[in-house]
Design a protein around this motif. Structure first.
Motif, PDB file in Angstrom:
ATOM      1  N   THR A   8       3.870   7.764  -2.021  1.00  7.86           N
ATOM      2  CA  THR A   8       2.832   8.655  -1.495  1.00  7.86           C
ATOM      3  C   THR A   8       2.325   7.909  -0.115  1.00  7.86           C
ATOM      4  O   THR A   8       2.512   6.502   0.007  1.00  7.86           O
ATOM      5  N   PRO A   9       1.700   8.431   0.966  1.00  7.96           N
ATOM      6  CA  PRO A   9       1.292   7.917   2.054  1.00  7.96           C
ATOM      7  C   PRO A   9       0.273   6.830   1.728  1.00  7.96           C
ATOM      8  O   PRO A   9       0.042   5.723   2.219  1.00  7.96           O
ATOM      9  N   ASP A  10      -0.579   7.273   0.695  1.00 11.25           N
ATOM     10  CA  ASP A  10      -1.786   6.301  -0.006  1.00 11.25           C
ATOM     11  C   ASP A  10      -1.144   5.091  -0.316  1.00 11.25           C
ATOM     12  O   ASP A  10      -1.556   3.825  -0.279  1.00 11.25           O
ATOM     13  N   GLU A  11       0.075   5.216  -1.239  1.00  5.59           N
ATOM     14  CA  GLU A  11       0.675   4.046  -1.701  1.00  5.59           C
ATOM     15  C   GLU A  11       1.340   3.415  -0.672  1.00  5.59           C
ATOM     16  O   GLU A  11       1.343   1.810  -1.127  1.00  5.59           O
ATOM     17  N   ALA A  12       1.902   3.951   0.197  1.00  4.68           N
ATOM     18  CA  ALA A  12       2.302   3.047   1.244  1.00  4.68           C
ATOM     19  C   ALA A  12       1.610   2.184   2.024  1.00  4.68           C
ATOM     20  O   ALA A  12       1.803   1.084   2.533  1.00  4.68           O
ATOM     21  N   GLU A  31       5.958  -5.492   1.330  1.00  3.74           N
ATOM     22  CA  GLU A  31       7.617  -5.521   1.546  1.00  3.74           C
ATOM     23  C   GLU A  31       8.229  -6.843   1.257  1.00  3.74           C
ATOM     24  O   GLU A  31       7.906  -7.831   1.941  1.00  3.74           O
ATOM     25  N   THR A  32       9.212  -6.957   0.594  1.00  3.32           N
ATOM     26  CA  THR A  32       9.885  -8.084   0.458  1.00  3.32           C
ATOM     27  C   THR A  32      11.567  -7.836   0.983  1.00  3.32           C
ATOM     28  O   THR A  32      11.720  -6.725   1.399  1.00  3.32           O
ATOM     29  N   ASP A  33      12.347  -8.724   0.765  1.00  2.00           N
ATOM     30  CA  ASP A  33      13.795  -8.434   0.980  1.00  2.00           C
ATOM     31  C   ASP A  33      14.302  -7.375   0.450  1.00  2.00           C
ATOM     32  O   ASP A  33      15.152  -6.621   0.934  1.00  2.00           O
ATOM     33  N   GLU A  34      13.936  -7.328  -0.721  1.00  2.00           N
ATOM     34  CA  GLU A  34      14.863  -6.603  -1.840  1.00  2.00           C
ATOM     35  C   GLU A  34      14.093  -5.375  -2.155  1.00  2.00           C
ATOM     36  O   GLU A  34      14.626  -4.213  -2.641  1.00  2.00           O
ATOM     37  N   MET A  35      12.668  -5.285  -1.998  1.00  2.00           N
ATOM     38  CA  MET A  35      11.838  -4.112  -2.786  1.00  2.00           C
ATOM     39  C   MET A  35      10.581  -4.031  -2.066  1.00  2.00           C
ATOM     40  O   MET A  35      10.051  -4.785  -1.099  1.00  2.00           O
ATOM     41  N   TYR A  36       9.905  -2.904  -2.259  1.00  2.00           N
ATOM     42  CA  TYR A  36       8.368  -2.813  -2.059  1.00  2.00           C
ATOM     43  C   TYR A  36       7.753  -2.852  -3.334  1.00  2.00           C
ATOM     44  O   TYR A  36       8.177  -2.467  -4.463  1.00  2.00           O
ATOM     45  N   ILE A  37       6.610  -3.332  -3.018  1.00  2.00           N
ATOM     46  CA  ILE A  37       5.768  -3.623  -4.411  1.00  2.00           C
ATOM     47  C   ILE A  37       4.172  -2.983  -4.045  1.00  2.00           C
ATOM     48  O   ILE A  37       3.407  -3.445  -3.022  1.00  2.00           O
ATOM     49  N   ILE A  38       4.010  -1.958  -4.845  1.00  2.00           N
ATOM     50  CA  ILE A  38       2.647  -1.161  -4.512  1.00  2.00           C
ATOM     51  C   ILE A  38       1.723  -1.774  -5.447  1.00  2.00           C
ATOM     52  O   ILE A  38       1.998  -1.834  -6.606  1.00  2.00           O
ATOM     53  N   LYS A  39       0.557  -2.664  -4.927  1.00  2.00           N
ATOM     54  CA  LYS A  39      -0.298  -3.317  -5.678  1.00  2.00           C
ATOM     55  C   LYS A  39      -1.652  -2.699  -5.407  1.00  2.00           C
ATOM     56  O   LYS A  39      -2.174  -2.887  -4.286  1.00  2.00           O
ATOM     57  N   PRO A  40      -2.319  -2.102  -6.523  1.00  2.00           N
ATOM     58  CA  PRO A  40      -3.667  -1.535  -6.377  1.00  2.00           C
ATOM     59  C   PRO A  40      -4.442  -2.856  -5.610  1.00  2.00           C
ATOM     60  O   PRO A  40      -4.478  -4.082  -5.973  1.00  2.00           O
ATOM     61  N   GLY A  41      -5.495  -2.184  -4.742  1.00  2.00           N
ATOM     62  CA  GLY A  41      -6.437  -3.129  -4.312  1.00  2.00           C
ATOM     63  C   GLY A  41      -5.843  -3.940  -2.877  1.00  2.00           C
ATOM     64  O   GLY A  41      -6.497  -4.646  -2.051  1.00  2.00           O
ATOM     65  N   THR A  42      -4.647  -3.616  -2.549  1.00  2.00           N
ATOM     66  CA  THR A  42      -3.968  -4.397  -1.321  1.00  2.00           C
ATOM     67  C   THR A  42      -3.947  -3.398  -0.177  1.00  2.00           C
ATOM     68  O   THR A  42      -3.741  -2.383  -0.341  1.00  2.00           O
ATOM     69  N   SER A  57      -2.039  -2.923   3.321  1.00  2.00           N
ATOM     70  CA  SER A  57      -0.772  -3.365   3.893  1.00  2.00           C
ATOM     71  C   SER A  57      -0.587  -2.552   5.481  1.00  2.00           C
ATOM     72  O   SER A  57      -1.081  -1.599   5.524  1.00  2.00           O
ATOM     73  N   ASP A  58      -0.104  -3.265   6.175  1.00  2.00           N
ATOM     74  CA  ASP A  58       0.280  -2.561   7.720  1.00  2.00           C
ATOM     75  C   ASP A  58       1.993  -2.521   7.798  1.00  2.00           C
ATOM     76  O   ASP A  58       2.442  -2.147   8.979  1.00  2.00           O
ATOM     77  N   SER A  59       2.436  -2.663   6.538  1.00  2.00           N
ATOM     78  CA  SER A  59       3.975  -2.085   6.721  1.00  2.00           C
ATOM     79  C   SER A  59       4.047  -0.426   7.158  1.00  2.00           C
ATOM     80  O   SER A  59       3.458   0.156   6.913  1.00  2.00           O
ATOM     81  N   ASN A  60       5.213  -0.457   8.013  1.00  2.00           N
ATOM     82  CA  ASN A  60       5.536   0.839   8.685  1.00  2.00           C
ATOM     83  C   ASN A  60       6.881   1.220   7.932  1.00  2.00           C
ATOM     84  O   ASN A  60       7.826   1.189   8.286  1.00  2.00           O
ATOM     85  N   ILE A  61       6.577   1.648   6.605  1.00  2.00           N
ATOM     86  CA  ILE A  61       7.415   2.137   5.677  1.00  2.00           C
ATOM     87  C   ILE A  61       7.894   3.570   5.819  1.00  2.00           C
ATOM     88  O   ILE A  61       7.133   4.547   5.709  1.00  2.00           O
TER      89      ILE A  61
END
Length: 330
Positions: free
Chosen positions: A279-283, A288-299, A301-305
């Motif tokens: 979801t947008p809130d999760e994004a 972001e790593t080379d292989e995966m996205y990691i949704i981490k509560p409390g983080t 992020s400025d990633s444009n996913i």
């Protein structure tokens, strides 16, 4: 595989639920190469368990006939276990639509039963196998998997002093898994058609079984509690996938590709036109790593996913053909 990950699994006692299924059995396959002390395989499919046991022999494999709906069975299954991979689920969207509370019993109550058993035994790590259909769900299966995700991540909040780490792995569509579109198409072409397309604009994120399981094993190694791990994966148009499969398989079964009719039908009950990875809130919380996205509560992020299968760049037919060959489908 990373040496640190190999070392992590060495000597571990591991339980895999749903181990007779496509994902569960592949998890067992990969784990068997990492020298764990024991892999307990739990499923209510007796024949499937027998086949998994025969494949690997009995040295490390301990087959357990049981159902995640049965709390007492799970307590015994989890005794002295280090890691739980919870893959047991009802996964077919139309079947869950017509049998909604059965999906609740397995996907929701079964997950909570596994969580409680894991807490009681203070399992080291608990990894739930989920699906992108849990994102903004429009069907019963997706809704039950969303609740299973929430039950899993929330267990970190009330576990008290217990050491168990609870995290989630979220898949896209796993190519050539049991009951998947590739298996359906093969049977339809073998019978001379028609092949059925529910909507010409339908798109999906896709991954191989091997990539899916690699993500699971990496996630368990990295998990600290509350994360949702998502593999970076391509998307495709189902219509393009179907064209490639017809072009490749029709001659194999004695037909010319143009002889196989494509029949456009209505979307199946509960089926979405496109899928989303988050979801947008999760994004906004996704690393972001080379292989995966990691949704981490409390983080933050400025990633444009771009997490929508409709708007991401689609695989071309030549790329789809290469992937199907790589997974041994063609």
């Amino acid at each position: 595989m990373n040496r640190n990950i190999r070392d992590y699994y060495e000597g571990k006692k591991i339980l895999v639920t749903g181990s007779a299924g496509s994902i569960g059995s592949q998890i067992v396959t990969e784990l068997s190469r990492l020298d764990p002390e024991v892999i307990r395989i739990l499923d209510n499919n007796e024949t499937g368990l027998f086949e998994v046991e025969q494949k690997f022999g009995s040295r490390r494999i301990r087959p357990l006939v049981g159902d995640v709906r049965d709390r007492d069975r799970l307590r015994r299954a989890v005794e002295d276990v280090d890691i739980v991979f919870h893959a047991a689920a009802l996964k077919h969207v139309p079947l869950c639509e017509y049998n909604p509370f059965e999906a609740v019993k397995t996907n929701v109550q079964g997950t909570q039963n596994m969580i409680e058993a894991s807490l009681d035994e203070e399992v080291e790590k608990f990894i739930l196998i989920s699906t992108d259909k849990a994102v903004n769900p429009v069907n019963v299966m997706g809704a039950t998997k969303l609740l299973a995700e929430r039950l899993t991540t929330s267990a970190n909040l009330y576990k008290g002093d217990r050491k168990t780490v609870f995290s989630v792995v979220r898949f896209g569509n796993v190519l050539n898994s049991r009951g998947s579109i590739l298996q359906v198409l093969r049977e339809q072409i073998k019978n001379g058609g028609p092949v059925t397309l529910t909507d010409e604009g339908m798109t999906r994120f896709v991954m191989s079984i091997e990539n899916a399981v690699s993500l699971v094993l990496h996630a368990a190694y990295l998990a600290e509690g509350g994360e949702v791990f998502i593999l970076k994966m391509p998307s495709l148009r189902i219509a393009d996938l179907m064209e490639v499969v017809v072009e490749e398989l029709a001659p194999h079964y004695g037909y010319r590709p143009e002889e196989i009719e494509v029949q456009v039908i209505d979307k199946r009950c509960g089926e979405k036109l496109f899928e989303e990875l988050m979801t947008p809130d999760e994004a906004a919380m996704a690393l972001e790593t080379d292989e995966m996205y990691i949704i981490k509560p409390g983080t933050c992020s400025d990633s444009n996913i771009n997490y929508n299968s409709m708007t991401t760049r689609k695989l071309k037919k030549k790329d789809i053909r290469c992937i199907l060959k790589d997974i041994g489908y063609l």
